[in-house]
Design a protein around this motif. Structure first.
Motif, PDB file in Angstrom:
ATOM      1  N   LYS A  69      -8.166   7.005   4.944  1.00 53.88           N
ATOM      2  CA  LYS A  69      -8.721   5.643   4.957  1.00 53.88           C
ATOM      3  C   LYS A  69     -10.003   5.585   5.789  1.00 53.88           C
ATOM      4  CE  LYS A  69      -6.021   1.954   4.914  1.00 53.88           C
ATOM      5  NZ  LYS A  69      -4.937   0.989   5.194  1.00 53.88           N
ATOM      6  N   SER A  70     -10.008   6.277   6.917  1.00 51.09           N
ATOM      7  CA  SER A  70     -11.211   6.334   7.756  1.00 51.09           C
ATOM      8  C   SER A  70     -12.376   6.984   7.021  1.00 51.09           C
ATOM      9  CB  SER A  70     -10.948   7.105   9.050  1.00 51.09           C
ATOM     10  OG  SER A  70     -10.057   6.397   9.866  1.00 51.09           O
ATOM     11  N   ALA A  71     -12.065   7.917   6.128  1.00 52.66           N
ATOM     12  CA  ALA A  71     -13.088   8.614   5.349  1.00 52.66           C
ATOM     13  C   ALA A  71     -13.501   7.824   4.105  1.00 52.66           C
ATOM     14  CB  ALA A  71     -12.582   9.993   4.950  1.00 52.66           C
ATOM     15  N   GLY A  72     -12.889   6.646   3.898  1.00 50.87           N
ATOM     16  CA  GLY A  72     -13.299   5.788   2.794  1.00 50.87           C
ATOM     17  C   GLY A  72     -12.387   5.761   1.585  1.00 50.87           C
ATOM     18  N   ALA A  73     -11.180   6.315   1.699  1.00 54.23           N
ATOM     19  CA  ALA A  73     -10.262   6.323   0.553  1.00 54.23           C
ATOM     20  C   ALA A  73      -9.938   4.897   0.108  1.00 54.23           C
ATOM     21  CB  ALA A  73      -8.975   7.058   0.906  1.00 54.23           C
TER      22      ALA A  73
END
Length: 170
Positions: free
Chosen positions: A37-41
């Protein structure tokens, strides 16, 4: 063998693979979800192919990463007993992401439990092949000579009350 691995695919889709439901599986899945999620998922493919299962309390923890608190994961039934629902606990980071779950004939035990929980709670589509068809709760009993007897002590049923023993999850 690494317990959990993940990678970002095109279109902000994270693929998270859980190899088995051993000690630490729920924590590792939670960490992978948070990193993704932090990576944009924006969506997740959860890969349970060839996962032999493992510890039922880790299955509860893993399912709790994707399903709202209080959702039925499976029902436990002892001989001549009434099925008792087992529910998710807490609020996991994967509850708000679109989800598909990959399964195959090597997905057994806890992998089948988690997969069918996602399906029956309308949380995810299952993609792949019918699972192995484990549907029993096994209790290990240590013996004096150092060996162990593993005894089937109950059945697990889907959230909707269906048996998976020898049938698997489609």
């Amino acid at each position: 063998l690494q317990l959990v691995s993940w990678a970002m695919l095109p279109n902000h889709v994270a693929i998270i693979r859980l190899n088995q439901f051993s000690v630490g599986a729920a924590k590792a899945v939670r960490e992978a979800l948070e990193q993704a999620k932090s990576a944009g998922a924006r969506a997740v493919i959860f890969d349970l192919r060839n996962n032999p299962g493992g510890l039922v309390f880790e299955a509860i923890g893993v399912a709790s990463q994707f399903l709202p608190e209080g959702s039925i994961i499976y029902q436990y039934q002892e001989r001549n007993g009434k099925p008792n629902p087992v529910r998710t606990v807490g609020n996991g980071p994967g509850q708000d992401l679109p989800l598909v779950v990959l399964v195959n004939g090597g997905s057994a035990s806890a992998a089948g439990i988690v997969a069918v929980a996602m399906r029956d709670n309308d949380r995810a589509e299952l993609i792949g092949e019918t699972t192995f068809g484990t549907g029993t709760v096994l209790s290990p009993i240590p013996l004096d000579d150092g060996s162990m007897l593993v005894l089937g002590t109950g059945l697990w049923l889907t959230p909707k009350g269906e048996q998976m023993w020898h049938k698997g999850v489609e």
